[in-house]
Design a protein around this motif. Sequence first.
Motif, PDB file in Angstrom:
ATOM      1  N   GLY A  25       0.811  -1.213   0.000  1.00 13.47           N
ATOM      2  CA  GLY A  25       0.000   0.000   0.000  1.00 13.47           C
ATOM      3  C   GLY A  25       0.841   1.259   0.000  1.00 13.47           C
ATOM      4  N   GLN A  26       2.021   1.191  -0.587  1.00 15.17           N
ATOM      5  CA  GLN A  26       2.927   2.337  -0.641  1.00 15.17           C
ATOM      6  C   GLN A  26       2.965   2.922  -2.048  1.00 15.17           C
ATOM      7  N   VAL A  27       3.377   4.182  -2.122  1.00 13.85           N
ATOM      8  CA  VAL A  27       3.530   4.896  -3.381  1.00 13.85           C
ATOM      9  C   VAL A  27       5.013   5.144  -3.591  1.00 13.85           C
ATOM     10  N   LEU A  28       5.494   4.924  -4.814  1.00 13.36           N
ATOM     11  CA  LEU A  28       6.911   5.126  -5.110  1.00 13.36           C
ATOM     12  C   LEU A  28       7.135   6.451  -5.813  1.00 13.36           C
ATOM     13  N   ARG A  29       8.306   7.031  -5.551  1.00 14.67           N
ATOM     14  CA  ARG A  29       8.719   8.245  -6.259  1.00 14.67           C
ATOM     15  C   ARG A  29      10.222   8.145  -6.500  1.00 14.67           C
ATOM     16  N   ILE A  30      10.616   8.344  -7.733  1.00 12.06           N
ATOM     17  CA  ILE A  30      12.037   8.327  -8.076  1.00 12.06           C
ATOM     18  C   ILE A  30      12.600   9.720  -7.853  1.00 12.06           C
ATOM     19  N   THR A  31      13.658   9.812  -7.049  1.00 14.91           N
ATOM     20  CA  THR A  31      14.284  11.102  -6.759  1.00 14.91           C
ATOM     21  C   THR A  31      15.658  11.248  -7.408  1.00 14.91           C
ATOM     22  N   LYS A  32      16.207  10.125  -7.882  1.00 16.81           N
ATOM     23  CA  LYS A  32      17.504  10.160  -8.557  1.00 16.81           C
ATOM     24  C   LYS A  32      17.586   8.966  -9.487  1.00 16.81           C
ATOM     25  N   VAL A  40      11.485  17.248  -7.091  1.00 20.16           N
ATOM     26  CA  VAL A  40      10.221  16.703  -6.584  1.00 20.16           C
ATOM     27  C   VAL A  40       9.522  17.747  -5.722  1.00 20.16           C
ATOM     28  N   THR A  41       8.241  17.544  -5.515  1.00 16.42           N
ATOM     29  CA  THR A  41       7.477  18.435  -4.643  1.00 16.42           C
ATOM     30  C   THR A  41       7.725  18.048  -3.194  1.00 16.42           C
ATOM     31  N   MET A  42       7.372  18.924  -2.285  1.00 17.04           N
ATOM     32  CA  MET A  42       7.688  18.723  -0.875  1.00 17.04           C
ATOM     33  C   MET A  42       6.483  18.324  -0.019  1.00 17.04           C
ATOM     34  N   GLU A  43       5.330  18.025  -0.640  1.00 14.22           N
ATOM     35  CA  GLU A  43       4.183  17.657   0.188  1.00 14.22           C
ATOM     36  C   GLU A  43       4.450  16.345   0.919  1.00 14.22           C
ATOM     37  N   LEU A  44       3.933  16.256   2.106  1.00 17.56           N
ATOM     38  CA  LEU A  44       4.163  15.085   2.962  1.00 17.56           C
ATOM     39  C   LEU A  44       3.195  13.970   2.600  1.00 17.56           C
ATOM     40  N   ARG A  45       3.733  12.791   2.348  1.00 17.01           N
ATOM     41  CA  ARG A  45       2.932  11.589   2.107  1.00 17.01           C
ATOM     42  C   ARG A  45       3.507  10.494   2.991  1.00 17.01           C
ATOM     43  N   ASN A  50      10.736   7.136  -1.387  1.00 12.32           N
ATOM     44  CA  ASN A  50      11.591   7.800  -2.382  1.00 12.32           C
ATOM     45  C   ASN A  50      12.721   6.853  -2.763  1.00 12.32           C
ATOM     46  N   LEU A  51      12.954   6.739  -4.070  1.00 19.69           N
ATOM     47  CA  LEU A  51      13.935   5.787  -4.560  1.00 19.69           C
ATOM     48  C   LEU A  51      15.019   6.456  -5.388  1.00 19.69           C
ATOM     49  N   GLU A  52      16.225   5.925  -5.279  1.00 21.57           N
ATOM     50  CA  GLU A  52      17.331   6.297  -6.152  1.00 21.57           C
ATOM     51  C   GLU A  52      17.686   5.068  -6.967  1.00 21.57           C
ATOM     52  N   LEU A  53      17.855   5.269  -8.275  1.00 18.27           N
ATOM     53  CA  LEU A  53      18.133   4.152  -9.176  1.00 18.27           C
ATOM     54  C   LEU A  53      19.441   4.353  -9.921  1.00 18.27           C
ATOM     55  N   GLU A  54      20.074   3.252 -10.199  1.00 19.04           N
ATOM     56  CA  GLU A  54      21.261   3.222 -11.044  1.00 19.04           C
ATOM     57  C   GLU A  54      21.108   2.013 -11.948  1.00 19.04           C
ATOM     58  N   ASP A  55      21.022   2.236 -13.263  1.00 20.83           N
ATOM     59  CA  ASP A  55      20.829   1.146 -14.229  1.00 20.83           C
ATOM     60  C   ASP A  55      19.623   0.276 -13.880  1.00 20.83           C
ATOM     61  N   ASN A  56      18.514   0.926 -13.527  1.00 17.71           N
ATOM     62  CA  ASN A  56      17.235   0.295 -13.204  1.00 17.71           C
ATOM     63  C   ASN A  56      17.249  -0.556 -11.932  1.00 17.71           C
TER      64      ASN A  56
END
Length: 64
Positions: A25-32, A40-45, A50-56
Amino acid sequence: MSQEPIEDYIGLTMQEARQLASDRGQVLRITKRNSNIIIVTMELRTNRVNLELEDNLITAASTD
């Protein structure tokens, strides 16, 4: 929302992470992605990861 550790995301592909987030029940957001910082926006969820990716692959995860 589930309280499992967000470290479970590290090392997963985005496809695997999406499934895990759906199960929890979580929402993902890529930050890097591949050394590029994404603005990214700063609203609290409280259910967002928040995820950082390197080569997927996820290299870091944090919450708001």
